[in-house]
Write a protein that holds these residues in place. Structure first.
Motif, PDB file in Angstrom:
ATOM      1  N   LEU A  30       3.297  -4.743   4.131  1.00 25.97           N
ATOM      2  CA  LEU A  30       2.536  -3.697   3.462  1.00 25.97           C
ATOM      3  C   LEU A  30       1.447  -4.322   2.602  1.00 25.97           C
ATOM      4  CD1 LEU A  30       2.241  -0.664   2.746  1.00 25.97           C
ATOM      5  CD2 LEU A  30       3.819  -1.083   0.841  1.00 25.97           C
ATOM      6  N   LYS A  31       0.196  -4.037   2.944  1.00 24.98           N
ATOM      7  CA  LYS A  31      -0.929  -4.522   2.156  1.00 24.98           C
ATOM      8  C   LYS A  31      -1.180  -3.593   0.974  1.00 24.98           C
ATOM      9  CE  LYS A  31      -4.756  -5.634   4.013  1.00 24.98           C
ATOM     10  NZ  LYS A  31      -5.999  -5.570   4.827  1.00 24.98           N
ATOM     11  N   PRO A  32      -1.540  -4.132  -0.173  1.00 28.31           N
ATOM     12  CA  PRO A  32      -1.889  -3.275  -1.310  1.00 28.31           C
ATOM     13  C   PRO A  32      -3.089  -2.406  -0.956  1.00 28.31           C
ATOM     14  CG  PRO A  32      -1.624  -5.563  -1.998  1.00 28.31           C
ATOM     15  CD  PRO A  32      -1.644  -5.571  -0.508  1.00 28.31           C
ATOM     16  N   PHE A 100       2.092  13.332  -3.488  1.00 32.92           N
ATOM     17  CA  PHE A 100       1.677  13.493  -2.095  1.00 32.92           C
ATOM     18  C   PHE A 100       0.665  12.413  -1.718  1.00 32.92           C
ATOM     19  CE2 PHE A 100      -0.376  15.324   1.580  1.00 32.92           C
ATOM     20  CZ  PHE A 100       0.593  16.104   2.190  1.00 32.92           C
ATOM     21  N   VAL A 101      -0.181  12.027  -2.661  1.00 30.06           N
ATOM     22  CA  VAL A 101      -1.169  10.958  -2.433  1.00 30.06           C
ATOM     23  C   VAL A 101      -0.478   9.606  -2.442  1.00 30.06           C
ATOM     24  CG1 VAL A 101      -3.205   9.799  -3.389  1.00 30.06           C
ATOM     25  CG2 VAL A 101      -3.066  12.306  -3.403  1.00 30.06           C
ATOM     26  N   ARG A 102       0.413   9.398  -3.405  1.00 30.41           N
ATOM     27  CA  ARG A 102       1.084   8.105  -3.539  1.00 30.41           C
ATOM     28  C   ARG A 102       2.036   7.824  -2.384  1.00 30.41           C
ATOM     29  NH1 ARG A 102       4.297   8.645  -7.903  1.00 30.41           N
ATOM     30  NH2 ARG A 102       3.646  10.734  -8.539  1.00 30.41           N
ATOM     31  N   ARG A 103       2.537   8.869  -1.760  1.00 29.61           N
ATOM     32  CA  ARG A 103       3.441   8.699  -0.621  1.00 29.61           C
ATOM     33  C   ARG A 103       2.719   8.155   0.605  1.00 29.61           C
ATOM     34  NH1 ARG A 103       5.986  13.681   2.794  1.00 29.61           N
ATOM     35  NH2 ARG A 103       3.754  14.165   2.779  1.00 29.61           N
ATOM     36  N   TYR A 104       1.471   8.538   0.809  1.00 34.18           N
ATOM     37  CA  TYR A 104       0.727   8.152   2.004  1.00 34.18           C
ATOM     38  C   TYR A 104       0.607   6.624   2.100  1.00 34.18           C
ATOM     39  CZ  TYR A 104      -3.002   7.926   5.444  1.00 34.18           C
ATOM     40  OH  TYR A 104      -3.748   7.648   6.576  1.00 34.18           O
ATOM     41  N   ALA A 126      -3.859   4.094   8.881  1.00 34.63           N
ATOM     42  CA  ALA A 126      -4.191   3.877   7.470  1.00 34.63           C
ATOM     43  C   ALA A 126      -4.615   2.448   7.174  1.00 34.63           C
ATOM     44  CB  ALA A 126      -2.995   4.246   6.591  1.00 34.63           C
ATOM     45  N   GLY A 127      -4.187   1.509   8.012  1.00 35.41           N
ATOM     46  CA  GLY A 127      -4.606   0.124   7.836  1.00 35.41           C
ATOM     47  C   GLY A 127      -3.917  -0.620   6.722  1.00 35.41           C
ATOM     48  N   VAL A 128      -2.727  -0.161   6.311  1.00 30.92           N
ATOM     49  CA  VAL A 128      -2.009  -0.884   5.248  1.00 30.92           C
ATOM     50  C   VAL A 128      -0.700  -1.495   5.739  1.00 30.92           C
ATOM     51  CG1 VAL A 128      -3.053   0.461   3.387  1.00 30.92           C
ATOM     52  CG2 VAL A 128      -0.899   1.222   4.406  1.00 30.92           C
ATOM     53  N   VAL A 129      -0.219  -1.076   6.898  1.00 25.61           N
ATOM     54  CA  VAL A 129       0.942  -1.713   7.524  1.00 25.61           C
ATOM     55  C   VAL A 129       0.406  -2.620   8.625  1.00 25.61           C
ATOM     56  CG1 VAL A 129       3.081  -1.352   8.812  1.00 25.61           C
ATOM     57  CG2 VAL A 129       2.448   0.235   6.987  1.00 25.61           C
ATOM     58  N   ASN A 132       1.988  -9.591  10.094  1.00 25.39           N
ATOM     59  CA  ASN A 132       1.819 -10.903   9.464  1.00 25.39           C
ATOM     60  C   ASN A 132       0.945 -10.859   8.214  1.00 25.39           C
ATOM     61  OD1 ASN A 132       3.397 -12.252  11.458  1.00 25.39           O
ATOM     62  ND2 ASN A 132       1.620 -12.203  12.837  1.00 25.39           N
ATOM     63  N   GLU A 133       0.925  -9.741   7.529  1.00 25.33           N
ATOM     64  CA  GLU A 133       0.173  -9.631   6.272  1.00 25.33           C
ATOM     65  C   GLU A 133       0.974  -8.811   5.267  1.00 25.33           C
ATOM     66  OE1 GLU A 133      -3.974  -8.619   6.226  1.00 25.33           O
ATOM     67  OE2 GLU A 133      -4.221  -9.148   8.346  1.00 25.33           O
ATOM     68  N   GLY A 134       0.676  -9.000   3.977  1.00 22.63           N
ATOM     69  CA  GLY A 134       1.270  -8.186   2.930  1.00 22.63           C
ATOM     70  C   GLY A 134       2.748  -8.473   2.693  1.00 22.63           C
ATOM     71  N   GLU A 135       3.379  -7.572   1.943  1.00 21.36           N
ATOM     72  CA  GLU A 135       4.800  -7.700   1.613  1.00 21.36           C
ATOM     73  C   GLU A 135       5.627  -7.317   2.833  1.00 21.36           C
ATOM     74  OE1 GLU A 135       6.060  -5.780  -1.958  1.00 21.36           O
ATOM     75  OE2 GLU A 135       4.117  -6.029  -2.927  1.00 21.36           O
ATOM     76  N   ARG A 136       6.467  -8.244   3.267  1.00 23.33           N
ATOM     77  CA  ARG A 136       7.246  -8.015   4.487  1.00 23.33           C
ATOM     78  C   ARG A 136       8.109  -6.755   4.364  1.00 23.33           C
ATOM     79  NH1 ARG A 136       7.699 -11.883   8.401  1.00 23.33           N
ATOM     80  NH2 ARG A 136       9.715 -11.006   9.039  1.00 23.33           N
TER      81      ARG A 136
END
Length: 252
Positions: A30-32, A100-104, A126-129, A132-136
């Motif tokens: 998960l990318k910030p 609702f916004v924070r859940r997305y 969404a481009g955040v999952v 090989n990047e972000g928090e596993r």
């Protein structure tokens, strides 16, 4: 003025839904999120009754139209205009960001119409999952603490949705909702601005409730939620002023 997604559509903000699993996403993280630009095209965001005490301080709370109206926080007065994002897609500092916004981009959903369980899904556009990047999100087949926290948040959100549905059912049963209309006269404008297309609690009907009905509302906490909604309507005028200022040409 206040619209909400149709039942056969994906929820607001979501373009797709993909189940999150260790088989399909073994190395994903998960990318910030750097901004909330995905909210720019909406003026009304669903909120739950759990949020009313906070939302009422920052945004007007109204109810959508249709057969299954939901509470909505107004972040704009015109379709497709969120007045609380700056040029860099950052939310206005110090203002509440609805759950609702924070859940997305995550949510719990049934993978098939007859499924008994809700599964954790996400919008893969969404481009955040990202692989090989972000928090596993998984260690082997086990969810990481990040995934567990996401799941817990989504579960709590669903529980709040159920409480919100019960609240709306009670308002409907008591026939307390009416078509809303707000008229704002601003100095310097020839004609007042009139906003419709939403529902609100009818204060006259509220005052005329039988004693046993009013007592039940007090004991269940429903009356406090109703007044949070009614008090929040005073924020429509500041929201109109925000819209008016946003429409003025920039000065050099």
């Amino acid at each position: 003025m206040a619209s909400q997604p149709q039942a056969n559509q994906l929820p607001l903000f979501y373009n797709s839904l993909v189940p999150l699993s260790s088989q399909l996403h073994p190395n994903h993280g998960l990318k910030p999120r750097g901004d909330l630009g995905f909210t720019r095209g909406t003026h009304a965001i669903p909120v739950t009754v759990d949020e009313f005490p906070l939302v009422q301080r920052h945004f007007p709370i109204v109810f959508g139209v249709g057969d299954n109206p939901a509470p909505l926080a107004l972040v704009g007065l015109q379709e497709g205009q969120n007045l609380y994002l700056d040029a860099n897609d950052q939310w206005a500092e110090g203002l509440y960001v609805p759950a609702f916004v924070r859940r997305y981009p995550f949510m719990l959903a049934r993978l098939s119409p007859d499924a008994q369980e809700l599964s954790l899904c996400f919008d893969d556009s969404a481009g955040v999952v990202i692989e090989n990047e972000g928090e596993r999100l998984f260690n082997g087949t086990d969810p990481t603490d990040t995934t567990k926290a996401i799941l817990q948040f989504c579960e709590q959100f669903e529980q709040a949705v159920m409480r919100t549905r019960a609240f709306m059912e009670e308002l409907t049963k008591l026939d307390l909702l009416m078509d809303g209309e707000v008229t704002i006269q601003r100095e310097g404008l020839a004609q007042p601005a009139v906003y419709r297309g939403f529902r609100m609690v009818d204060e006259q009907k509220l005052q005329n409730l039988r004693g046993d009905q009013a007592r039940k509302m007090v004991q269940s906490g429903l009356l406090g939620l109703v007044y949070a909604h009614l008090f929040s309507l005073s924020l429509i005028s500041p929201l109109f002023e925000r819209q008016f200022q946003a429409a003025q040409p920039a000065t050099a």
